[in-house]
Design a protein around this motif. Structure first.
Motif, short mmCIF file in Angstrom:
data_model
loop_
_atom_site.label_atom_id
_atom_site.label_comp_id
_atom_site.label_asym_id
_atom_site.label_seq_id
_atom_site.Cartn_x
_atom_site.Cartn_y
_atom_site.Cartn_z
N LYS A 12 25.23 10.23 -20.71
CA LYS A 12 26.54 9.69 -20.36
C LYS A 12 26.35 8.51 -19.40
O LYS A 12 25.63 8.62 -18.40
N PRO A 13 26.98 7.38 -19.69
CA PRO A 13 26.85 6.23 -18.78
C PRO A 13 27.33 6.57 -17.37
O PRO A 13 28.29 7.31 -17.19
N SER A 142 22.24 8.57 -7.93
CA SER A 142 21.21 9.60 -8.04
C SER A 142 21.17 10.21 -9.44
O SER A 142 20.13 10.70 -9.87
N LYS A 143 22.27 10.18 -10.15
CA LYS A 143 22.29 10.70 -11.53
C LYS A 143 21.33 9.91 -12.41
O LYS A 143 20.78 10.46 -13.36
N LEU A 144 21.14 8.65 -12.10
CA LEU A 144 20.29 7.78 -12.91
C LEU A 144 18.80 8.05 -12.69
O LEU A 144 17.96 7.55 -13.44
N THR A 145 18.48 8.85 -11.69
CA THR A 145 17.07 9.18 -11.44
C THR A 145 16.65 10.47 -12.13
O THR A 145 15.47 10.75 -12.23
N VAL A 146 17.61 11.27 -12.57
CA VAL A 146 17.30 12.53 -13.25
C VAL A 146 16.80 12.22 -14.65
O VAL A 146 17.46 11.52 -15.42
N TYR A 155 15.03 12.11 -20.54
CA TYR A 155 15.93 11.01 -20.86
C TYR A 155 15.90 10.06 -19.69
O TYR A 155 16.04 10.47 -18.53
N TYR A 156 15.70 8.79 -19.97
CA TYR A 156 15.65 7.77 -18.93
C TYR A 156 16.93 6.96 -19.00
O TYR A 156 17.21 6.29 -19.98
#
Length: 165
Positions: A12-13, A142-146, A155-156
C-alpha cells in the motif's frame, strides 16, 4: 502521550510530509535535536532492536552523530547530512539504507515506542501539535522501512512523499 501507531499494509502506498521546521525550532534547534536523538539512541541500545546497531561503543556513537544530522536536516535545520545522502533526496536515501536490514512490523513498533519514550523525556516543553506532526512523519515514514512480513515474504517500499505547497 497519545501518539498512535498504525499497521503496515504490504504494497500500500505510504504518503508523508517532512516534519515542520517549527518542531525543530521548538525542540531547541540543532542542540535540542541532538539531545532528543542521543536520548533516543541510548534507549535503542537497551531495546529489543539493539542488534541492528553496532555493539562497539565508538561505532554506535558515530551512528548517533550521523542519524542526528539526518533528523536535524529533515526537520528544516541546516544541511548537515548532504554529504551522507550522495545526491539522493534524504528520505529516499534513508529508505534505501534500511533495505539492507530485515525489518519486520515488530521491529518498527519497538523503534516507534522507543521514540515515543524519548519524546516524553526530551520534548515536554514542545507544543503537542508540533510533536504530533513530527510523529506523523515518523509513523508514516517508518512503514517504508518494513521489508519482512509475517507471511515470509519481502517487499521493498516505493518512495512516495507528499509534495508540499
Amino acid at each position: 502521550m497519545d501518539l498512535p501507531i498504525t499497521a503496515v499494509e504490504k504494497g500500500k502506498p505510504v504518503h508523508f510530509k517532512n516534519p515542520p521546521k517549527a518542531f525543530y525550532e521548538a525542540i531547541g534547534g540543532e542542540e535540542g535535536m541532538k539531545e532528543l536523538m542521543y536520548n533516543f539512541y541510548d534507549k535503542i541500545y537497551e531495546s529489543k532492536i539493539a542488534h541492528f546497531f553496532p555493539q562497539d561503543e565508538e561505532e554506535f556513537e558515530e551512528v548517533k552523530k550521523k542519524n542526528s544530522k539526518f533528523f536535524i536536516q529533515i526537520c528544516g535545520g541546516p544541511k548537515v547530512y548532504e554529504n551522507e545522502s550522495k545526491g539522493m533526496e534524504l528520505n529516499e536515501y534513508m529508505i534505501r539504507i534500511h533495505d539492507d536490514f530485515s525489518i519486520n512490523e515488530n521491529n518498527r513498533i519497538e523503534w516507534l515506542g522507543t521514540m515515543r519514550e524519548a519524546l516524553a523525556d526530551k520534548a515536554q516543553h514542545v507544543d503537542i501539535g508540533l510533536i504530533r506532526e513530527f510523529w506523523e512523519y515518523l509513523e508514516a515514514f517508518s512503514k517504508l522501512t518494513v521489508n519482512n512480513f509475517a507471511d515470509g515474504s519481502t517487499y521493498y517500499a516505493a518512495y512516495t512523499q507528499v509534495k508540499e505547497d
